[in-house]
Design an enzyme around this catalytic site. Structure first.
Site, PDB file in Angstrom:
ATOM      1  N   CYS A   1     -12.234  74.176 -80.313  1.00 31.28           N
ATOM      2  CA  CYS A   1     -10.858  73.786 -79.972  1.00 31.28           C
ATOM      3  C   CYS A   1     -10.706  72.359 -79.426  1.00 31.28           C
ATOM      4  O   CYS A   1      -9.711  71.709 -79.711  1.00 31.28           O
ATOM      5  CB  CYS A   1     -10.244  74.796 -79.018  1.00 31.28           C
ATOM      6  SG  CYS A   1     -10.191  76.439 -79.751  1.00 31.28           S
TER       7      CYS A   1
ATOM      8  N   HIS B   1      -4.498  71.957 -75.197  1.00 29.98           N
ATOM      9  CA  HIS B   1      -4.832  72.848 -76.308  1.00 29.98           C
ATOM     10  C   HIS B   1      -3.937  74.086 -76.217  1.00 29.98           C
ATOM     11  O   HIS B   1      -3.760  74.654 -75.147  1.00 29.98           O
ATOM     12  CB  HIS B   1      -6.308  73.232 -76.226  1.00 29.98           C
ATOM     13  CG  HIS B   1      -6.684  74.316 -77.179  1.00 29.98           C
ATOM     14  ND1 HIS B   1      -6.338  74.276 -78.510  1.00 29.98           N
ATOM     15  CD2 HIS B   1      -7.352  75.496 -76.996  1.00 29.98           C
ATOM     16  CE1 HIS B   1      -6.786  75.366 -79.098  1.00 29.98           C
ATOM     17  NE2 HIS B   1      -7.394  76.122 -78.208  1.00 29.98           N
TER      18      HIS B   1
ATOM     19  N   ASN C   1      -2.842  79.481 -81.942  1.00 26.28           N
ATOM     20  CA  ASN C   1      -4.002  78.652 -81.628  1.00 26.28           C
ATOM     21  C   ASN C   1      -4.585  78.108 -82.935  1.00 26.28           C
ATOM     22  O   ASN C   1      -5.159  78.863 -83.719  1.00 26.28           O
ATOM     23  CB  ASN C   1      -5.026  79.508 -80.876  1.00 26.28           C
ATOM     24  CG  ASN C   1      -6.281  78.742 -80.501  1.00 26.28           C
ATOM     25  OD1 ASN C   1      -6.515  77.632 -80.965  1.00 26.28           O
ATOM     26  ND2 ASN C   1      -7.094  79.342 -79.649  1.00 26.28           N
TER      27      ASN C   1
HETATM   28  N1  ACO Z   1      -1.876  94.255 -78.591  1.00 29.50           N
HETATM   29  C1  ACO Z   1      -1.828  95.222 -77.657  1.00 29.50           C
HETATM   30  N2  ACO Z   1      -2.815  95.450 -76.786  1.00 29.50           N
HETATM   31  C2  ACO Z   1      -3.890  94.646 -76.859  1.00 29.50           C
HETATM   32  C3  ACO Z   1      -4.000  93.615 -77.803  1.00 29.50           C
HETATM   33  C4  ACO Z   1      -2.942  93.435 -78.692  1.00 29.50           C
HETATM   34  N3  ACO Z   1      -2.941  92.474 -79.631  1.00 29.50           N
HETATM   35  N4  ACO Z   1      -5.170  92.989 -77.617  1.00 29.50           N
HETATM   36  C5  ACO Z   1      -5.793  93.585 -76.602  1.00 29.50           C
HETATM   37  N5  ACO Z   1      -5.025  94.605 -76.150  1.00 29.50           N
HETATM   38  C6  ACO Z   1      -5.284  95.532 -75.043  1.00 29.50           C
HETATM   39  C7  ACO Z   1      -6.763  95.669 -74.740  1.00 29.50           C
HETATM   40  O1  ACO Z   1      -7.377  96.602 -75.584  1.00 29.50           O
HETATM   41  C8  ACO Z   1      -6.726  96.095 -73.297  1.00 29.50           C
HETATM   42  O2  ACO Z   1      -6.474  97.484 -73.270  1.00 29.50           O
HETATM   43  P1  ACO Z   1      -7.182  98.425 -72.154  1.00 29.50           P
HETATM   44  O3  ACO Z   1      -6.698  97.887 -70.843  1.00 29.50           O
HETATM   45  O4  ACO Z   1      -6.683  99.761 -72.513  1.00 29.50           O
HETATM   46  O5  ACO Z   1      -8.666  98.210 -72.358  1.00 29.50           O
HETATM   47  C9  ACO Z   1      -5.502  95.386 -72.718  1.00 29.50           C
HETATM   48  O6  ACO Z   1      -4.704  95.017 -73.857  1.00 29.50           O
HETATM   49  C10 ACO Z   1      -5.852  94.144 -71.924  1.00 29.50           C
HETATM   50  O7  ACO Z   1      -6.796  93.380 -72.669  1.00 29.50           O
HETATM   51  P2  ACO Z   1      -7.289  91.982 -72.175  1.00 29.50           P
HETATM   52  O8  ACO Z   1      -8.271  91.419 -73.177  1.00 29.50           O
HETATM   53  O9  ACO Z   1      -7.752  92.067 -70.762  1.00 29.50           O
HETATM   54  O10 ACO Z   1      -5.920  91.168 -72.231  1.00 29.50           O
HETATM   55  P3  ACO Z   1      -5.597  89.743 -71.683  1.00 29.50           P
HETATM   56  O11 ACO Z   1      -4.432  89.784 -70.811  1.00 29.50           O
HETATM   57  O12 ACO Z   1      -6.831  89.041 -71.206  1.00 29.50           O
HETATM   58  O13 ACO Z   1      -5.102  88.996 -73.010  1.00 29.50           O
HETATM   59  C11 ACO Z   1      -5.981  87.452 -74.605  1.00 29.50           C
HETATM   60  C12 ACO Z   1      -5.967  88.892 -74.122  1.00 29.50           C
HETATM   61  C13 ACO Z   1      -4.594  87.077 -75.045  1.00 29.50           C
HETATM   62  C14 ACO Z   1      -6.943  87.360 -75.797  1.00 29.50           C
HETATM   63  C15 ACO Z   1      -6.442  86.522 -73.478  1.00 29.50           C
HETATM   64  O14 ACO Z   1      -7.598  87.047 -72.869  1.00 29.50           O
HETATM   65  C16 ACO Z   1      -6.731  85.109 -73.928  1.00 29.50           C
HETATM   66  O15 ACO Z   1      -5.857  84.370 -74.298  1.00 29.50           O
HETATM   67  N6  ACO Z   1      -7.999  84.670 -73.806  1.00 29.50           N
HETATM   68  C17 ACO Z   1      -8.368  83.289 -74.074  1.00 29.50           C
HETATM   69  C18 ACO Z   1      -8.388  82.937 -75.520  1.00 29.50           C
HETATM   70  C19 ACO Z   1      -8.696  81.452 -75.620  1.00 29.50           C
HETATM   71  O16 ACO Z   1      -8.284  80.661 -74.820  1.00 29.50           O
HETATM   72  N7  ACO Z   1      -9.449  81.028 -76.582  1.00 29.50           N
HETATM   73  C20 ACO Z   1      -9.717  79.575 -76.530  1.00 29.50           C
HETATM   74  C21 ACO Z   1     -10.545  79.075 -77.410  1.00 29.50           C
HETATM   75  S1  ACO Z   1     -10.345  79.635 -79.059  1.00 29.50           S
HETATM   76  C22 ACO Z   1     -11.541  78.762 -79.960  1.00 29.50           C
HETATM   77  O17 ACO Z   1     -12.352  78.033 -79.454  1.00 29.50           O
HETATM   78  C23 ACO Z   1     -11.586  78.988 -81.447  1.00 29.50           C
END
Ligand code: ACO
Length: 330
Positions: free
Chosen positions: A116, A257, A287
């Site tokens: 990224c 980003h 993203n």
């Molecule tokens: N829809 C509904 N529920 C979902 C989804 C979805 N799309 N995805 C995950 N969940 C659920 C999970 O299964 C979990 O359920 P559980 O509590 O029953 O286990 C719950 O939602 C919470 O999951 P988390 O992963 O803790 O959710 P979080 O609030 O952290 O959001 C996200 C997930 C959006 C992916 C976040 O963690 C994020 O943005 N992370 C960073 C991503 C990033 O910055 N990447 C950067 C670099 S990318 C690159 O280099 C190519």
């Protein structure tokens, strides 16, 4: 050669595929909802390239705009530095394919793999090549077709990514004060398995097993990546501002980003930047990894939020982990 700025960013251009994939469409095929995606990420839709639309083609479209806006001819480009995490082929580089598409026959061309923050890394490489005297006019590109390495059966990653490209013409500074005032790059390879593509490279070449296990797609431990991103983006903001000798108050626009609105808000809060001075367009594009900063920069220029003399803070984080930042006087 005297000190910074060694290099000026003369222009930016971007290109995205026509096809819009909305949260609603994703919720038809995955156990997710528009509300969940918007609340947790800020993303509403993303662009998906057509099968025949390559990273090199998206890069060409963005590059032609950047060249036109800079008033620079293709023959003047002596170096092409293309950042991507989704190259068209593993050999040769996508930069060489772009060179052929542009007919940039006077250039050396190579890819940068920094996920990224790829555009910030490529910009830093370009600046160094210019400072050393190796290059004079560099085309810097961040471009992705992440839809090809995204597992559309995995709701935790399928909702995040999109395709697109952004390009800039970078040239030796003319002494006007415009240019790259500072850069900061850092990585931590120990954390690679938190966001990676385990299969399909030379460590585990493509095979029936790789395809069956879907290990040629991105895998991400979202929560861990999120926490690391907030800390690293904060460090990167501080470092670039300190190295440039400017305060957050002096920054006209932060262009982070575009991974997650909550990460952007936390970064802005840390840097003491009101959200009115932060560029956000992930609602429309998701993203796009290395393309995200030049895409957002191009939109900011088009909207008149960036003009001659604007002081910009670019900051990014991604797989590797890698992170980086730059302060640029536009
Ligand atoms: N829809 C509904 N529920 C979902 C989804 C979805 N799309 N995805 C995950 N969940 C659920 C999970 O299964 C979990 O359920 P559980 O509590 O029953 O286990 C719950 O939602 C919470 O999951 P988390 O992963 O803790 O959710 P979080 O609030 O952290 O959001 C996200 C997930 C959006 C992916 C976040 O963690 C994020 O943005 N992370 C960073 C991503 C990033 O910055 N990447 C950067 C670099 S990318 C690159 O280099 C190519």
């Amino acid at each position: 050669m005297s000190g910074r700025p060694f290099a000026e960013v003369l222009s930016v251009g971007s290109a995205v595929p026509e096809r819009v994939l909305t949260n609603h469409e994703l919720s038809q095929v995955l156990d997710t909802s528009d509300q969940w995606i918007v609340e947790r990420t800020g993303i509403r839709e993303r662009r998906i390239a057509a099968p025949e639309q390559s990273v090199a083609m998206l890069s060409r479209d963005a590059s032609l705009l950047a060249l036109e806006r800079a008033g620079v001819g293709v023959e003047e480009i002596d170096t092409i530095v293309l950042a991507t995490a989704s190259p068209d082929r593993l050999l040769p580089s996508t930069a060489c394919d772009l060179q052929a598409l542009l007919g940039a026959s006077n250039a050396a061309a190579f890819d940068v793999g920094a996920a990224c923050p790829g555009y910030v890394y490529a910009l830093t490489v370009a600046e160094g090549l210019i400072a050393s005297g190796q290059s004079r006019t560099v085309l810097v590109i961040g471009a992705e077709k992440l839809s090809t390495i995204t597992d559309f059966q995995d709701r935790s990653t399928a909702i995040l990514f999109g395709d697109g490209a952004g390009a800039s013409v970078v040239r030796r500074a003319q002494g006007s004060g415009r240019g790259i005032l500072s850069t900061f790059l850092k990585s931590d390879g120990r954390l690679a398995p938190l966001l990676y593509r385990p299969g399909g490279g030379s460590a585990d070449p493509i095979s029936e097993k790789v395809v069956c296990e879907r290990s040629h797609y991105m895998k991400m431990a979202g929560r861990e990546v999120f926490k690391a991103a907030v800390l690293a983006m904060a460090e990167a903001c501080d470092a670039a501002l300190t190295r440039a000798g400017v305060s957050a108050d002096e920054v006209d626009l932060m262009i982070p980003h575009q991974a997650n609105l909550r990460i952007i808000e936390a970064t802005a809060k840390h840097a003491n930047m009101p959200m009115s001075k932060v560029m956000v367009n992930l609602d429309r594009f998701g993203n796009t990894s290395s393309a995200s900063i030049p895409l957002a920069l191009d939109q900011a220029v088009a909207e008149g939020r960036v003009g001659p003399g604007s002081l910009l803070l670019l900051v990014a984080f991604g797989a590797g982990f890698t992170w980086g930042s730059a302060v640029v006087r536009w």
